[in-house]
Every structure is written in C-alpha cells, then in structure tokens.
Design a protein around this motif. Structure first.
Motif: not given
Length: 588
Positions: A484-487, A105-107, A517-519, A504-507
């Motif tokens: 503080g984990e993503p999502k 992830y990145y801003g 990453a979500s899985q 915040i976008c997924e790379n």
C-alpha cells in the motif's frame, strides 16, 4: 564322512564368552538412557519434512499446530533446528503501521473549472435508471459508475436500484444501506439525482426501456449505443450494471468517480454508528489493530480449483461445489498455486504477518464468512495471533439483530471496520479488497497489505529448509510493492477503483530534506533489494500486479467493437448465467 561333517558344523560355530548378570545390568541401563536422550532430541514426527505436507492446513492429530511463544520448530532431516518463530516476534520499525511517504500525497477530487454544473448540461427529458448486480461492494462500483454514465449522457439519474435477487438474497433498498440525502445533495453540482421517476396523476409518465451495455463501455460507447435510445425513449434502464464503464476516462470524469465513491456514498446512521462502535472496541483493546479479509470460504476455494491437503474429503466437497459452474475448466491445483491464484491458508497469512514484523500480541479483526474446515483451519492463525476478534465477538446478538438478517448490512459493518483499521490485509483480489485498497490510498495511503502469493508460494513450500530469519527476510522482500505504498502501482494500471491515481496528488509544499518523494521511494527500494541479495543471495522480482488475471477482467475489454442499435432488454455482451452467478458469489 561323519567326522568331516562334524568338522564343517564346528567351523561355523561362534562361541560366546560367558557374561555375568552383574556386568550385563549396567550396559542395559546405559543403552536405555541413550535411547531416551535420542528420543528427546529428535524433532516431532509430524514436524519432520518427510512427514509434513507444506499445503497441510488442518493439523488434525497435532495438538499444537503453531506455537509462536514456545517456538515453532522444524528440522532439516539432520536433527538441526532451522525454522523457529521468535518469542513475541514484534518489531520496532516505525513504518510497520503506516508509510513514511504518505505525508507527501493527498486525495484530490475537486472538479476543474472546465467541468460545468449539472444544471447547465442536464436535459429535462432524459432519465437514466440502473439495476446493480452482486454483493455490497460490487454494487458500490455500479453506483459509482452510474453517476458518471448519467453525466456522460447529460441525463437525470434515478437513485439506483439494488440487486435483490442474486446469490446474496438481500432485500435492502438503497436508502436502507446508504444515506440517500447525502448521496443526492453532495453530487447536486455534478449530476441531477431524483428518488423516483416523475409521476402525473399518480402514475409514472414513461416506462423505462431496458437494455444492457457491455463491460468496460467507453464514453464513445455510451454516446453511440445508449444516447440514441435515450433520445427516442427518454427513460432507459441499464441492467446488471457492474463494471459497465471503462477503466480509463477523462480526468474530470475520473475525479467525479472519486467524489461519488469517497464522499457521496455514506452508510446510513445505524450502520455507520454500529461500525464505529466496533472500531472503538478494537481501539480500547490496543492502540493499533489489523483487519483481515480472510476469504477462505468453501465457494472461493472451490472456484480457485486449489488443493489444501485435506485428502479425498476436501476434493469431494469442493468438487461438488465447483460443479455448479459448468463453464469452469478442470484445474491443475499445483499450477494454480504456483501462479498465485490460490488464497493463502489462515496459517500462511499468519506466518506472513509475523515475518513482516507484527508480533503475537497484535489484535486482529477478521472479516469473513464460514471458513472451510472451521476451527481446525483457524487454529494455527489463532495460535500465531491469540487476540482474535470479529463483529460477533465484539458485539452482542441484540446489537447485531438489526443487521444480522441482511448480508449487505453485515458486509457494511465489516467494510467500516476494515476501513478504520491501522493495517488492512486482504487474502484475495475481489471487490471489497479493491474498493478498500483504493479508498485507503485516497485517504492517506493507510497500510494495506495484499499477499504476493505467486512469490510466497515457494517460501511456504520450502520453509522447513531455512531459518526463520531467512524466511522473514524473503517475505519482506517479496512483499515490496504489495504494502500500500504510494506509487507502488503505475498510474493507469489495474482497476481504477483500486488505484485511483488521477485523484491522488503529490504535496509539493512538504520538504523531504533528501529529494522528492519519488526519489526517496526509489532509494528505499534499491536498498531493500541490495540487502536481500546480500543476506539471502536471492534477487527480487518485479511487482506482479499487472500480471494477475481476475474474474472481473474476463468479460468485455475497453475497446470492444461498437454494434448496432439496441432492441428492448437486449444483452450486448455474451454473458453466461453460470458466470454471472459466479461473479455474484465471489464479488465480495
């Protein structure tokens, strides 16, 4: 009769056999030795659950409130040791200081092609002024939202005026805290910003027309309420400007919020350089360090209505502070504690961190005001983490002199160090915690820990009845969703400043090797839940983020009904003076 009476008396006599002095002496020695052994094996009186109050934070009369290196022993009432902190207590887990998913992830806050430049949409006869409210971080939210409000109204923004009359009593102006040139230039394509209203012959062309908008005012709210006044008066000043913009906006406006907050708002060089010096001095001491926003000051405890075991003295002192806010209802301390509304004690914060795997050799930077109870309250935390620092211990009085008389500048130093820490731990859900949580998500999901106080309450209450291993396992499980984990917070939930999901976008270019990453995050979560049920027999609970109520949510909702046109300096909301002062005190 005399003989009968004599027989009855002799019937109840218990004649003792004669014992020599030589045989009695060894028996007495053995008895004394037995008593000595029992006394040595018994747990300390204050550590026994019958005598300890799980809410007790002061440990007065106990010489060693918490000794991680020698072990913290607590009995179960049967003489068996249960709760013992391990020596050192550190873990080798490679994700302790950061998320293994952060690289995915990145801003992302660039404007879209459909977002026209400021020059194309700004009307030359519309000027928006704002006056912020509260402490440094509350004012930061107001400054960020003021830029977006000016964009909605197609108006020129005058550099915001900071609050100089609130509880914080800081006379600093915008240019003394923030880099005003950076602020104006970096946003020039989005909003036209000027330092002051135009003058003609040395005098301001038009005087500002003052008004106030409701909390969480939507785009439609600004168009219907503020724009008509702006078209007529040309210069409008919005007062008490904090949380006066809706949480949910169009995507391009949300991204503008991020450009302001994470790129345009930079502290002045003297503040920034001093803050970076403090970070460097922490890094010299250790490769990694924790920054802890403890927030255990008397005003916070008084507002919470919580009780921490300090007896009548605590009730009297905090009760006197609480009376300054007439609108606060009588609290139920136990209920507030059960519902997670009470800040953790310094000792509880320390135990949580040790349970998460941070060893006693970790260096901690503490950002806090005057702690209630002073050194007695801090002693257990210092014992758990002896490497204990603050800006006052890292810098000399001479170095801090340019900042020490200004609360906002001192808060800015803490902000910089907390932002630059390897792990940031907050003990409340105020503005500084929210702003930093969102900022750390935007810049790579740096480790940000917020205690799940609602779930941890029962653990702290019953910790004498479980082993350290069981306690630590439960803490780790309850903290899932608070690290503080993503999502970990659903997009659109919570304050945008805390969860800037739009930015915040997924790379997609990074290959995971095992799914998205979500899985991977879902699999990790299921494994942790399975392990907890297997090890402790206790099921996990969903993240409580959405259940929490915070003071900043207690005013106007985003769908507040629209009203009629404003009169000069009219307050659209029914703000109460006591509540406003309360917000100012608790904002940071």
């Amino acid at each position: 009769m005399a003989m009968a009476s004599s027989r009855r008396r002799h019937h109840y006599r218990c004649p003792m056999p004669a014992i020599s002095a030589a045989s009695a002496f060894p028996a007495a020695v053995l008895l004394l030795i037995g008593l000595a052994v029992l006394s040595y094996l018994a747990p300390p009186l204050l550590d026994h659950p019958s005598f300890s109050d799980s809410r007790r934070i002061f440990h007065r009369g106990s010489p060693d409130p918490a000794l991680p290196d020698s072990g913290d022993l607590q009995g179960n009432g049967a003489g068996k040791e249960l709760f013992r902190l391990p020596h050192g207590g550190g873990t080798s887990r490679n994700d302790l200081w950061g998320s293994r998913l952060s690289k995915y992830y990145y801003g992302c806050s660039n404007a879209s092609s459909k977002f026209p430049a400021a020059k194309a949409i700004t009307h030359p006869d519309r000027y928006l002024m704002i006056v912020t409210s509260g402490g440094l971080n509350q004012q930061r939210t107001g400054i960020t939202d003021a830029v977006v409000a000016a964009r909605i109204l197609n108006a020129t923004l005058v550099v915001p005026k900071l609050d100089e009359r609130s509880f914080w009593k800081d006379s600093s102006n915008f240019a003394e805290i923030f880099d005003v040139h950076m602020f104006i230039s970096s946003l020039s394509k989005d909003v036209t910003i000027i330092k002051e209203l135009p003058r003609k012959g040395g005098r301001i062309v038009r005087s500002p027309y003052r008004l106030r908008v409701p909390r969480k005012c939507t785009q439609r709210c600004y168009i219907n309420r503020v724009l008509p006044v702006l078209l007529k008066k040309h210069v409008v000043q919005l007062t008490k400007f904090d949380y006066r913009l809706a949480n949910k906006l169009d995507t391009d406006l949300q991204k503008l919020r991020c450009r302001v907050n994470y790129h345009a708002l930079r502290f002045t060089d003297p503040i920034q350089q001093m803050g970076e010096k403090l970070i460097h001095r922490m890094k010299v001491k250790s490769k990694h360090f924790i920054a802890l926003h403890l927030r255990f000051e008397p005003d916070m405890l008084a507002f919470s209505g919580c009780y921490y075991g300090g007896g009548e003295k605590e009730k009297r002192e905090l009760g006197a502070i609480r009376k300054r806010w007439k609108t606060l209802h009588i609290s139920n301390p136990d209920k507030e504690r059960r519902h997670g509304k009470c800040p953790l004690t310094p000792e509880e914060v320390g135990l949580m961190l040790r349970a998460l795997g941070f060893g006693s050799n970790v260096h901690i930077y503490v950002a806090s005001g005057d702690i209630y109870g002073g050194e007695d309250t801090l002693a257990p935390l210092r014992s758990l983490f002896p490497n204990f620092h603050s800006k006052e211990t890292l810098a000399s009085k001479e170095e801090l002199a340019p900042f020490s008389s200004f609360s906002s500048r001192m808060a800015a130093l803490d902000f910089i160090v907390c932002d630059g820490s390897d792990a940031f731990v907050t003990n409340n859900n105020g503005n500084m915690a929210r702003i930093l949580a969102g900022r750390r998500r935007y810049f790579g999901h740096k480790r940000t820990i917020r205690p799940n106080a609602k779930r941890l309450y029962s653990l702290f209450l019953n910790r004498t009845n479980m082993s350290w291993e069981a306690f630590a396992s439960n803490v780790r499980a309850h903290q899932r969703g608070f690290m503080g984990e993503p999502k970990e917070v659903r997009p659109g939930r919570g304050e945008f400043h805390e969860n800037p999901s739009t930015c915040i976008c997924e790379n997609a270019g990074v290959k995971t090797g095992g799914g998205s990453a979500s899985q991977l995050q879902n699999i990790s979560g299921r494994n942790e839940k399975d392990n907890l049920v297997k090890n402790t027999g206790e099921a996990t609970h969903p993240t409580d983020t959405d259940e929490e109520v915070d003071w900043s949510d207690l005013d106007y909702g985003e769908d507040a009904p629209l009203g009629k046109a404003l009169t000069n300096d009219t307050e659209l909301d029914d703000d109460r003076r006591d509540d406003l002062e309360l917000e100012e005190i608790l904002s940071d």
